[in-house]
Design a protein around this motif. Sequence first.
Motif: not given
Length: 246
Positions: A123-127
């Motif tokens: 998954r790509f963390p959104d910060g």
Amino acid sequence: MDGQGKTRIGKPVFCRFRDLSREHLNVELQVHTSWTDGQATALEILQTAKQRGLAELAFTEHVREDTSWFPDFKAEILSAARRFDDLRVYVGCETKAIDDNGRLDVSQSVLDACDIVLGVVHRFPDGHGGYLDFKQLSFDETSEIEFRLSMGMIASAPIDVLGHPGGMSLRRHGRFPESYFRALMTATLERGIAIEINSSYLVDMPAFLALCEEVNPFVSIGSDAHKLSELGRCRDQLIELGVGRS
């Protein structure tokens, strides 16, 4: 201890691509069981691995930082493995990157219990504690974010293998930049960890192998097996493509 009183010890030993022999290929170093999203038990997997003549097998179950069942999982694997003295068995995990700095979604206790740790991008963390929506990302954005997360793990995460490199881009767009693959291979080689040859994700295995021939990284052989029918698939594809010295 195994059934003969001998200790099962150590981590898998990875060799560089150009040094691969047929013996080195005869392994399966990414396997999932019914503890998470696999479709077979550890015992069924070991029985099938023996039937297919595999020499080494790594159970690399999906984990998260709050995973509490890992001690029981490990105990089950080691208990089942006692019946298979001719098969070298490793207990490991597959854990995802959660930022560009190499932080992993796994507890230290699980890391300490592992013979092999696969670091992956899922998954790509959104910060902000959530994740980006893959559907809203272009190919360039997807591959660039995946590359950054992967390089962060290579630089500082406690991993033995970079698992299914480029996998999110390959699954969603059918490609991953050659320059990124080359950079990942170079970085893993410099750190002395393996990059995975993963038959489940690679859409162009020959092209990936050509890069391996060029860069000569340490490599790990994994089918990302979730079904019994997938055990040994990566080995078989590599042999079919002529990889490995006789």
